[in-house]
Design a protein around this motif. Structure first.
Motif, PDB file in Angstrom:
ATOM      1  N   ASP A  84       0.950  -1.200  -0.143  1.00  0.00           N
ATOM      2  CA  ASP A  84      -0.024   0.001   0.123  1.00  0.00           C
ATOM      3  C   ASP A  84       0.830   1.249  -0.014  1.00  0.00           C
ATOM      4  N   ASP A  85       2.009   1.273   0.661  1.00  0.00           N
ATOM      5  CA  ASP A  85       2.914   2.446   0.843  1.00  0.00           C
ATOM      6  C   ASP A  85       3.617   2.768  -0.618  1.00  0.00           C
ATOM      7  N   VAL A  86       3.939   1.603  -1.258  1.00  0.00           N
ATOM      8  CA  VAL A  86       4.361   1.516  -2.679  1.00  0.00           C
ATOM      9  C   VAL A  86       3.467   2.527  -3.433  1.00  0.00           C
ATOM     10  N   VAL A 110       3.621   5.503  -6.146  1.00  0.00           N
ATOM     11  CA  VAL A 110       3.365   5.419  -7.450  1.00  0.00           C
ATOM     12  C   VAL A 110       2.271   6.364  -7.891  1.00  0.00           C
ATOM     13  N   GLU A 111       1.247   6.357  -7.019  1.00  0.00           N
ATOM     14  CA  GLU A 111       0.172   7.538  -7.683  1.00  0.00           C
ATOM     15  C   GLU A 111       0.675   8.745  -7.697  1.00  0.00           C
ATOM     16  N   LEU A 112       1.612   9.420  -6.971  1.00  0.00           N
ATOM     17  CA  LEU A 112       2.071  10.492  -6.946  1.00  0.00           C
ATOM     18  C   LEU A 112       3.074  10.852  -8.455  1.00  0.00           C
ATOM     19  N   HIS A 114      -3.454  -7.785  -9.189  1.00  0.00           N
ATOM     20  CA  HIS A 114      -3.993  -8.707  -7.956  1.00  0.00           C
ATOM     21  C   HIS A 114      -4.754  -8.013  -7.051  1.00  0.00           C
ATOM     22  N   GLU A 115      -4.294  -6.586  -6.807  1.00  0.00           N
ATOM     23  CA  GLU A 115      -4.832  -5.868  -5.718  1.00  0.00           C
ATOM     24  C   GLU A 115      -6.023  -4.890  -6.488  1.00  0.00           C
ATOM     25  N   ASN A 116      -6.236  -5.110  -7.834  1.00  0.00           N
ATOM     26  CA  ASN A 116      -7.321  -4.227  -8.467  1.00  0.00           C
ATOM     27  C   ASN A 116      -6.987  -2.883  -8.383  1.00  0.00           C
ATOM     28  N   LYS A 117      -5.850  -2.427  -8.591  1.00  0.00           N
ATOM     29  CA  LYS A 117      -5.306  -1.316  -8.719  1.00  0.00           C
ATOM     30  C   LYS A 117      -4.921  -0.786 -10.007  1.00  0.00           C
ATOM     31  N   THR A 118      -5.188   0.397 -10.350  1.00  0.00           N
ATOM     32  CA  THR A 118      -5.072   1.121 -11.672  1.00  0.00           C
ATOM     33  C   THR A 118      -3.739   2.223 -11.243  1.00  0.00           C
ATOM     34  N   LEU A 119      -2.822   1.912 -11.333  1.00  0.00           N
ATOM     35  CA  LEU A 119      -1.444   2.668 -11.183  1.00  0.00           C
ATOM     36  C   LEU A 119      -0.805   3.129 -12.361  1.00  0.00           C
TER      37      LEU A 119
END
Length: 108
Positions: A8-10, A14-16, A49-54
């Motif tokens: 989550d921290d990573v 990455v979002e930034l 796997h975390e369903n993140k769009t980054l």
């Protein structure tokens, strides 16, 4: 160390990353103050796997090379970077040092 928290921290770092800029796996680990480049790479592999769009395409290795390489599935990363105006030649970000976004400086 809690793997989920590290991931989550990573993901938050990455979002930034701004459009048209890149950073490295090691720079993210250094900015977080814990973990290694390899652990960041593993976290990046968990995005789907975390369903993140980054913007995972903005994270490259410490020499500016796309990882994985184009012939190993990195073609989409190159395409995404080029759409953002980042030139890539032979799997490496052109002007890597100029485009490098240092999360340690930016998130403090």
């Amino acid at each position: 160390m809690d793997t989920r928290q590290f991931n989550d921290d990573v993901f938050q770092v990455v979002e930034l990353i701004p459009t048209g800029r890149v950073t490295s796996y090691g720079a993210i680990a250094k900015a977080l103050g814990y973990g290694t480049a390899r652990m960041v790479g593993h976290a990046m592999g968990m995005i789907d796997h975390e369903n993140k769009t980054l913007p995972a395409h903005r994270v490259v290795n410490s020499s500016g090379h796309i990882s994985p390489p184009e012939n190993s599935g990195g073609k989409w990363r190159i395409q995404m970077l080029e759409q953002e105006g980042v030139a890539v030649h032979n799997g490496k970000v052109v002007k890597f040092k100029e485009l490098f976004w240092d999360p340690k400086i930016e998130i403090e």
